[in-house]
Design a protein around this motif. Structure first.
Motif, mmCIF file in Angstrom:
data_model
loop_
_atom_site.group_PDB
_atom_site.id
_atom_site.type_symbol
_atom_site.label_atom_id
_atom_site.label_comp_id
_atom_site.label_asym_id
_atom_site.label_seq_id
_atom_site.Cartn_x
_atom_site.Cartn_y
_atom_site.Cartn_z
ATOM 1 N N GLN A 295 0.827 -1.216 0.000
ATOM 2 C CA GLN A 295 0.000 0.000 0.000
ATOM 3 C C GLN A 295 0.855 1.257 0.000
ATOM 4 O O GLN A 295 0.610 2.185 -0.744
ATOM 5 N N ASN A 296 1.896 1.253 0.846
ATOM 6 C CA ASN A 296 2.712 2.452 1.001
ATOM 7 C C ASN A 296 4.168 1.999 1.187
ATOM 8 O O ASN A 296 4.528 1.481 2.257
ATOM 9 N N TRP A 297 4.994 2.193 0.167
ATOM 10 C CA TRP A 297 6.365 1.690 0.229
ATOM 11 C C TRP A 297 7.182 2.391 1.326
ATOM 12 O O TRP A 297 7.994 1.764 1.998
ATOM 13 N N ASP A 298 6.924 3.693 1.506
ATOM 14 C CA ASP A 298 7.677 4.416 2.551
ATOM 15 C C ASP A 298 7.443 3.773 3.919
ATOM 16 O O ASP A 298 8.344 3.730 4.752
ATOM 17 N N TRP B 192 8.945 -8.146 -10.151
ATOM 18 C CA TRP B 192 8.572 -7.279 -9.026
ATOM 19 C C TRP B 192 7.775 -6.094 -9.550
ATOM 20 O O TRP B 192 7.825 -5.767 -10.743
ATOM 21 N N GLY B 193 7.046 -5.465 -8.627
ATOM 22 C CA GLY B 193 6.222 -4.307 -8.993
ATOM 23 C C GLY B 193 7.053 -3.042 -9.068
ATOM 24 O O GLY B 193 8.082 -2.923 -8.399
ATOM 25 N N ALA B 194 6.592 -2.082 -9.886
ATOM 26 C CA ALA B 194 7.295 -0.796 -10.025
ATOM 27 C C ALA B 194 7.014 0.063 -8.794
ATOM 28 O O ALA B 194 5.845 0.379 -8.515
ATOM 29 N N LEU B 195 8.068 0.447 -8.094
ATOM 30 C CA LEU B 195 7.880 1.163 -6.820
ATOM 31 C C LEU B 195 7.132 2.498 -6.965
ATOM 32 O O LEU B 195 6.342 2.848 -6.082
ATOM 33 N N PRO B 196 7.305 3.280 -8.052
ATOM 34 C CA PRO B 196 6.542 4.532 -8.145
ATOM 35 C C PRO B 196 5.028 4.295 -8.201
ATOM 36 O O PRO B 196 4.254 5.221 -7.973
ATOM 37 N N TYR B 197 4.608 3.079 -8.540
ATOM 38 C CA TYR B 197 3.173 2.755 -8.630
ATOM 39 C C TYR B 197 2.723 1.874 -7.472
ATOM 40 O O TYR B 197 1.660 1.249 -7.535
ATOM 41 N N TYR B 198 3.525 1.810 -6.440
ATOM 42 C CA TYR B 198 3.221 0.975 -5.272
ATOM 43 C C TYR B 198 1.859 1.373 -4.703
ATOM 44 O O TYR B 198 1.578 2.559 -4.500
ATOM 45 N N GLY B 199 1.001 0.392 -4.462
ATOM 46 C CA GLY B 199 -0.334 0.687 -3.938
ATOM 47 C C GLY B 199 -1.318 1.079 -5.021
ATOM 48 O O GLY B 199 -2.466 1.415 -4.727
ATOM 49 N N ASN B 200 -0.879 1.036 -6.280
ATOM 50 C CA ASN B 200 -1.727 1.439 -7.396
ATOM 51 C C ASN B 200 -1.599 0.393 -8.514
ATOM 52 O O ASN B 200 -1.118 0.680 -9.609
ATOM 53 N N PRO B 201 -2.030 -0.858 -8.220
ATOM 54 C CA PRO B 201 -1.746 -1.975 -9.141
ATOM 55 C C PRO B 201 -2.369 -1.824 -10.522
ATOM 56 O O PRO B 201 -1.784 -2.276 -11.509
ATOM 57 N N GLU B 202 -3.544 -1.169 -10.619
ATOM 58 C CA GLU B 202 -4.180 -1.038 -11.946
ATOM 59 C C GLU B 202 -3.316 -0.170 -12.869
ATOM 60 O O GLU B 202 -3.097 -0.507 -14.032
ATOM 61 N N GLU B 203 -2.829 0.942 -12.332
ATOM 62 C CA GLU B 203 -1.973 1.832 -13.141
ATOM 63 C C GLU B 203 -0.662 1.129 -13.495
ATOM 64 O O GLU B 203 -0.166 1.235 -14.616
ATOM 65 N N GLU B 204 -0.109 0.392 -12.523
ATOM 66 C CA GLU B 204 1.164 -0.289 -12.760
ATOM 67 C C GLU B 204 0.995 -1.347 -13.853
ATOM 68 O O GLU B 204 1.869 -1.526 -14.698
ATOM 69 N N PHE B 205 -0.165 -2.018 -13.850
ATOM 70 C CA PHE B 205 -0.389 -3.081 -14.833
ATOM 71 C C PHE B 205 -0.378 -2.543 -16.261
ATOM 72 O O PHE B 205 0.090 -3.207 -17.187
ATOM 73 N N LYS B 206 -0.863 -1.309 -16.434
ATOM 74 C CA LYS B 206 -0.884 -0.710 -17.786
ATOM 75 C C LYS B 206 0.534 -0.617 -18.342
ATOM 76 O O LYS B 206 0.749 -0.717 -19.542
ATOM 77 N N ILE B 207 1.504 -0.410 -17.459
ATOM 78 C CA ILE B 207 2.900 -0.337 -17.901
ATOM 79 C C ILE B 207 3.475 -1.742 -18.040
ATOM 80 O O ILE B 207 4.056 -2.102 -19.052
ATOM 81 N N ARG B 208 3.259 -2.547 -16.990
ATOM 82 C CA ARG B 208 3.901 -3.875 -16.922
ATOM 83 C C ARG B 208 3.490 -4.771 -18.085
ATOM 84 O O ARG B 208 4.293 -5.548 -18.601
ATOM 85 N N ARG B 209 2.241 -4.666 -18.512
ATOM 86 C CA ARG B 209 1.758 -5.592 -19.550
ATOM 87 C C ARG B 209 2.511 -5.427 -20.874
ATOM 88 O O ARG B 209 2.451 -6.298 -21.730
ATOM 89 N N GLN B 210 3.234 -4.302 -21.030
ATOM 90 C CA GLN B 210 4.022 -4.109 -22.265
ATOM 91 C C GLN B 210 5.316 -4.927 -22.258
ATOM 92 O O GLN B 210 6.029 -4.970 -23.243
#
Ligand code: CP
Length: 335
Positions: free
Chosen positions: A117-120, A251-269
């Motif tokens: 949810q919150n990487w910090d 692994w997930g992109a840390l700038p999108y941590y807690g925001n999996p839908e937005e991260e998926f738009k990038i990761r799926r490429q």
């Protein structure tokens, strides 16, 4: 004063080499009685196959008793925040849990993944730190934001196949997965390969997939100290070229941590980061490994997983031996 096993930063290269030597002896001769009358609590806040089996069995093979607890499932849920009004799901506080377990067992091992949810917040590793703070027995990390037991198994496996690992090219490649996963194994792989003086390449799709700067700094400093190199690359062919060992992890992109839908738009490429035979053909006849579990034909192809150069099963087996060596060390025990 007792020792903990929380991360490998606290352990020198020569201490880890000693653990691996003992692990190799245990591989040959598994059964001992050093832990007769010793007991261990293994707390799993997340699922496991390898970690649970290898710890339970390893303790048994050394004559000890392992109690597995899954807080929130078969044991009461635990609250880790200080001074909180406990009107949520948790039935008891870490202060009581750690104090009570310390009266029953000789060591406590914990698996507690970040909450995504919150990487910090998550990067403070509050759960395991709370156990260290409130327990009176050694604490063992079975994966939080690092996975030091996996590091030992990886290095044991690499030393077996590469002999001298110093200045061998270690490629840590990001690979695809449908979900944003924990960075723990990737943080750990960078740490251990650099500690042992390997020339480390971190391959990931773009700068969003860089690991936390703490672990990049550890790797950078280790490489400086060892006279080796750390290369960060987004170029697949260049990274695989002449690699001596390929290690894959998603692994997930840390700038999108807690925001999996937005991260998926990038990761799926980036599904093409999957490890395949063509990529492996660019290497210096490298061995391939992964910590497991692994989704076939998503993270690596069947051909790679079924190849002679895949040593993932051996690495998983080595978890058993290195963990036994590490636990013996915590109690000053020799075989
Ligand atoms: N590699 C690893 O820790 O496996 P488990 O999640 O099955 O324990």
């Amino acid at each position: 004063m007792y020792k903990n096993f929380i991360n490998t930063e606290d352990w020198s290269k020569s201490e880890i080499e000693d653990l691996i030597d003992v692990a190799n002896q245990l591989k040959e001769s598994p059964f001992h009685q050093n832990f007769k009358n010793k007991s261990f609590a293994l707390l799993f806040l997340n699922p496991s196959m390898r970690t649970r089996t290898s710890f339970e069995l390893g303790i048994q093979q050394l004559g000890g008793t392992a109690i597995v607890l899954q807080p929130g499932k078969d044991a009461w849920g635990i609250e880790f925040e200080e001074g909180i009004v406990m009107n949520g799901d948790a039935e008891e506080h870490i202060k009581e849990v750690a104090a009570v377990l310390s009266t029953y067992v000789d060591a406590i091992a914990i698996r507690a993944f970040p909450k995504f949810q919150n990487w910090d917040y998550d990067k403070q590793d509050n759960v395991i730190k709370s156990f260290v703070k409130y327990s009176n027995v050694p604490i063992i990390n079975m994966e939080t934001i690092v996975h030091p037991c996996q590091e030992l198994a990886l290095m044991m496996t690499m030393k077996k196949h590469l002999g001298k690992v110093e200045n061998k090219k270690f490629l840590l490649t990001w690979t695809y997965h449908p979900k944003p996963l924990n960075t723990a194994v990737a943080n750990s792989a960078l740490s251990i390969a650099s500690k042992f003086g390997m020339d480390v390449t971190l391959l990931c799709p773009n700068k969003d997939y860089l690991l936390d700067k703490k672990y990049l700094k550890i790797a950078e400093e280790n490489c400086q100290q060892q006279g080796s190199t750390l290369t960060i690359s987004h170029d697949i062919e260049e990274s695989y070229n002449n690699a001596d060992f390929v290690y894959a992890k998603s692994w997930g992109a840390l700038p999108y941590y807690g925001n999996p839908e937005e991260e998926f738009k990038i990761r799926r490429q980036y599904a093409h980061f999957m490890v395949d035979e063509h990529k492996m053909s660019l290497t210096n006849q490298a061995k391939f490994s992964h910590c497991l579990p692994l989704r076939r034909n998503i993270k690596a192809t069947d051909a790679v997983m079924d190849s002679d150069y895949c040593v993932a099963i051996e690495e998983a087996e080595n978890r058993l031996h290195v963990q036994k060596a590490m636990m013996l060390n915590l109690f000053g025990e020799k075989i």
